[in-house]
Design a protein around this motif. Structure first.
Motif, mmCIF file in Angstrom:
data_model
loop_
_atom_site.group_PDB
_atom_site.id
_atom_site.type_symbol
_atom_site.label_atom_id
_atom_site.label_comp_id
_atom_site.label_asym_id
_atom_site.label_seq_id
_atom_site.Cartn_x
_atom_site.Cartn_y
_atom_site.Cartn_z
ATOM 1 N N GLY A 151 0.773 -1.227 0.000
ATOM 2 C CA GLY A 151 0.000 0.000 0.000
ATOM 3 C C GLY A 151 0.806 1.280 0.000
ATOM 4 N N THR A 152 2.140 1.189 0.016
ATOM 5 C CA THR A 152 2.976 2.394 0.061
ATOM 6 C C THR A 152 3.582 2.738 -1.300
ATOM 7 O OG1 THR A 152 5.050 1.229 0.555
ATOM 8 C CG2 THR A 152 3.624 1.819 2.431
ATOM 9 N N GLY A 153 3.527 1.816 -2.256
ATOM 10 C CA GLY A 153 4.211 2.024 -3.524
ATOM 11 C C GLY A 153 5.673 1.650 -3.486
ATOM 12 N N TRP A 154 6.154 1.203 -2.325
ATOM 13 C CA TRP A 154 7.518 0.696 -2.144
ATOM 14 C C TRP A 154 7.402 -0.770 -1.704
ATOM 15 C CZ3 TRP A 154 12.193 3.434 -2.554
ATOM 16 C CH2 TRP A 154 12.113 4.839 -2.625
ATOM 17 N N GLN A 155 7.406 -1.695 -2.644
ATOM 18 C CA GLN A 155 7.320 -3.110 -2.298
ATOM 19 C C GLN A 155 8.723 -3.701 -2.226
ATOM 20 O OE1 GLN A 155 4.745 -5.093 -1.299
ATOM 21 N NE2 GLN A 155 6.451 -6.477 -0.859
ATOM 22 N N PRO A 156 9.198 -4.105 -1.040
ATOM 23 C CA PRO A 156 10.543 -4.677 -0.955
ATOM 24 C C PRO A 156 10.701 -5.886 -1.875
ATOM 25 C CG PRO A 156 9.699 -4.162 1.234
ATOM 26 C CD PRO A 156 8.554 -3.988 0.283
ATOM 27 N N HIS A 157 11.817 -5.911 -2.582
ATOM 28 C CA HIS A 157 12.129 -6.999 -3.505
ATOM 29 C C HIS A 157 13.653 -7.110 -3.587
ATOM 30 C CE1 HIS A 157 10.633 -9.886 -6.395
ATOM 31 N NE2 HIS A 157 11.493 -9.461 -7.316
ATOM 32 N N HIS A 158 14.262 -7.305 -2.416
ATOM 33 C CA HIS A 158 15.705 -7.194 -2.285
ATOM 34 C C HIS A 158 16.430 -8.292 -3.067
ATOM 35 C CE1 HIS A 158 14.661 -4.230 0.635
ATOM 36 N NE2 HIS A 158 14.165 -5.111 1.487
ATOM 37 N N LEU A 159 17.526 -7.888 -3.680
ATOM 38 C CA LEU A 159 18.311 -8.795 -4.532
ATOM 39 C C LEU A 159 19.449 -9.401 -3.723
ATOM 40 C CD1 LEU A 159 19.518 -8.098 -8.149
ATOM 41 C CD2 LEU A 159 21.187 -8.775 -6.411
ATOM 42 N N LEU A 160 19.573 -10.707 -3.812
ATOM 43 C CA LEU A 160 20.676 -11.434 -3.184
ATOM 44 C C LEU A 160 21.461 -12.168 -4.262
ATOM 45 C CD1 LEU A 160 18.741 -13.119 -0.205
ATOM 46 C CD2 LEU A 160 19.792 -10.833 -0.263
ATOM 47 N N VAL A 161 22.773 -12.199 -4.129
ATOM 48 C CA VAL A 161 23.632 -12.988 -5.013
ATOM 49 C C VAL A 161 24.278 -14.078 -4.177
ATOM 50 C CG1 VAL A 161 25.521 -12.992 -6.670
ATOM 51 C CG2 VAL A 161 24.087 -10.945 -6.429
ATOM 52 N N LEU A 162 24.123 -15.309 -4.614
ATOM 53 C CA LEU A 162 24.676 -16.444 -3.882
ATOM 54 C C LEU A 162 25.670 -17.201 -4.746
ATOM 55 C CD1 LEU A 162 21.290 -16.376 -3.189
ATOM 56 C CD2 LEU A 162 22.260 -17.710 -1.293
ATOM 57 N N ASP A 163 26.661 -17.757 -4.092
ATOM 58 C CA ASP A 163 27.600 -18.685 -4.722
ATOM 59 C C ASP A 163 27.353 -20.025 -4.048
ATOM 60 O OD1 ASP A 163 29.625 -20.067 -5.902
ATOM 61 O OD2 ASP A 163 31.234 -18.741 -5.243
ATOM 62 N N GLY A 164 26.573 -20.868 -4.727
ATOM 63 C CA GLY A 164 26.069 -22.062 -4.066
ATOM 64 C C GLY A 164 25.071 -21.641 -3.000
ATOM 65 N N GLU A 165 25.356 -21.939 -1.744
ATOM 66 C CA GLU A 165 24.492 -21.522 -0.637
ATOM 67 C C GLU A 165 25.048 -20.319 0.116
ATOM 68 O OE1 GLU A 165 21.466 -22.784 0.068
ATOM 69 O OE2 GLU A 165 21.745 -23.866 -1.815
ATOM 70 N N SER A 166 26.201 -19.796 -0.333
ATOM 71 C CA SER A 166 26.859 -18.702 0.379
ATOM 72 C C SER A 166 26.436 -17.356 -0.191
ATOM 73 C CB SER A 166 28.387 -18.843 0.279
ATOM 74 O OG SER A 166 28.820 -20.063 0.861
ATOM 75 N N LEU A 167 26.026 -16.448 0.688
ATOM 76 C CA LEU A 167 25.645 -15.099 0.278
ATOM 77 C C LEU A 167 26.898 -14.287 -0.008
ATOM 78 C CD1 LEU A 167 23.227 -13.069 0.005
ATOM 79 C CD2 LEU A 167 23.714 -12.423 2.380
ATOM 80 N N VAL A 168 26.989 -13.713 -1.225
ATOM 81 C CA VAL A 168 28.181 -12.950 -1.596
ATOM 82 C C VAL A 168 27.865 -11.483 -1.883
ATOM 83 C CG1 VAL A 168 29.409 -14.968 -2.458
ATOM 84 C CG2 VAL A 168 28.019 -13.619 -4.037
ATOM 85 N N ALA A 169 26.594 -11.133 -2.106
ATOM 86 C CA ALA A 169 26.240 -9.736 -2.379
ATOM 87 C C ALA A 169 24.757 -9.536 -2.106
ATOM 88 C CB ALA A 169 26.575 -9.344 -3.814
#
Length: 376
Positions: free
Chosen positions: A47-65
């Motif tokens: 309802g705010t016009g800002w819908q979170p849709h955060h981007l994650l980059v993984l290497d296998g199961e490890s979060l890198v970005a």
């Protein structure tokens, strides 16, 4: 192998994992606690016009970005003004919204927009392609990365748009008087007079961390609401819950420059800080005080930077009046990709022309800075 995943709430990822990507930066606005306060308080989300849709980059199961990302249905709260682009789309029977925006909501503070401990050309390409693919999947017209200090996606099939803000730089000053000694005489007298008038009958205190009690946060929220009502006709994008949650999440990076009449707080300016920079964010008062805004928002911030060795003071977007007080025009950058080839090309032409005009604008404002010319 690197791959992309999207999450629709920052708390779907533990704070420790997100913040582990901060590396050497302690920039406050991209920290998990700040983004979580926005979501949990309802400032962004349904309802705010800002819908979170955060981007994650993984290497296998490890979060890198990771990148704070939002699916937007309007252009409010961004401070990179593209409403003209939306109008052009509409005139051609096309929809500009939704769009994907990598930004800190309501916060035009230059800083990192991609969190990673190991940047590479491969990672840049993965993020670029991930944004393009997701924009097409969602039917979004475009993606935009706003106020990225590193401009990490510049050239990745995007157009770079410049803007102008006004920042103060600490050039090894020992005191506010040392800073003012670099002003032309007339400009220096004007600042001293302004400070004298601003503080008549009031005491301005610097409040940090636990000094900002829940009662003071509640009162500051009244200031914030009043400012928005006067300026915009509404009570602002943020709730009292946001400020209380922010105070709990990042106490060591918060301060108020608060004006008191006896023991009653009557006005205040809210700042965040990191190890190098002070960020001025919100101002408000429960009355009209001549020139107090300049004292609390600018001069006390400059004094704080000098006292604590901070090298830069970002006092917020816009405001040519800052120039006379020693804030210098600086370039900001944002990156923009549009799916429609014709509009992508048109935007490229527009930002090139805008860049030339902004260069002239910056030069003209630089001539108005109050500093004395160095001896030949």
């Amino acid at each position: 192998m690197l791959h992309i995943r999207f999450i629709n709430a920052i708390n779907q990822l533990p704070a420790e994992q997100w913040n582990a990507l901060l590396g050497d930066t302690d920039y406050p606005f991209i920290q998990h606690g700040f983004l979580s306060a926005l979501e949990q308080s309802g400032a962004v989300g349904e309802g705010t016009g800002w819908q979170p849709h955060h981007l994650l980059v993984l290497d296998g199961e490890s979060l890198v970005a990771a990148m704070p990302l939002y699916l937007k249905s309007h252009s409010y709260g961004e401070y990179v003004f593209d409403q003209g682009w939306a109008q052009a789309y509409q005139q051609h029977g096309l929809s500009y919204y939704p769009k994907l925006v990598a930004a800190i909501p309501f916060t035009p503070a230059v800083g990192p927009r991609v969190l990673t401990r190991h940047w590479s050309a491969e990672l840049a390409e993965v993020i670029h392609q991930g944004l393009v693919t997701e924009a097409r999947r969602l039917g979004a017209s475009s993606w935009h990365v706003l106020f990225d200090k590193e401009a990490r996606l510049a050239g990745e099939g995007s157009q770079t748009r410049e803007g102008v803000q006004f920042h103060w730089f600490n050039r090894g000053y020992q005191s506010f008087e040392d800073f003012l000694a670099n002003f032309k005489s007339r400009k220096r007298k004007a600042v001293n007079k302004e400070r004298q008038l601003a503080c008549e009958g009031l005491e301005v205190r610097t409040l940090e961390g636990s000094d900002i009690t829940p009662a003071l946060w509640q009162r500051f929220y009244l200031f914030y609401q009043r400012t928005y009502l006067i300026r915009s006709g509404h009570g602002g994008y943020l709730s009292d819950t946001f400020f209380h949650q922010l105070g709990a999440a990042l106490p060591a990076q918060l301060l108020l420059m608060a004006a008191f009449d006896d023991e009653e707080m009557v006005a205040a300016s809210l700042f965040l800080k990191d190890s190098t920079t002070l960020y001025g964010r919100y101002w408000g008062a429960l009355g009209d005080f001549d020139r107090l805004h300049f004292e609390c928002c600018y001069y006390r911030g400059i004094e704080y930077c000098i006292r604590h060795g901070l090298v830069r003071f970002d006092a917020g977007a816009q405001g040519e009046h800052k120039v006379a007080r020693g804030f210098e025009p600086v370039v900001t950058q944002s990156q923009h990709w549009l799916a429609h080839p014709g509009f992508f090309e048109a935007v490229g032409d527009f930002v090139a022309e805008e860049k030339a005009a902004l260069a002239e604008y910056r030069d003209a404002l630089t001539e108005q800075l109050p500093y004395r010319q160095p001896e030949p």
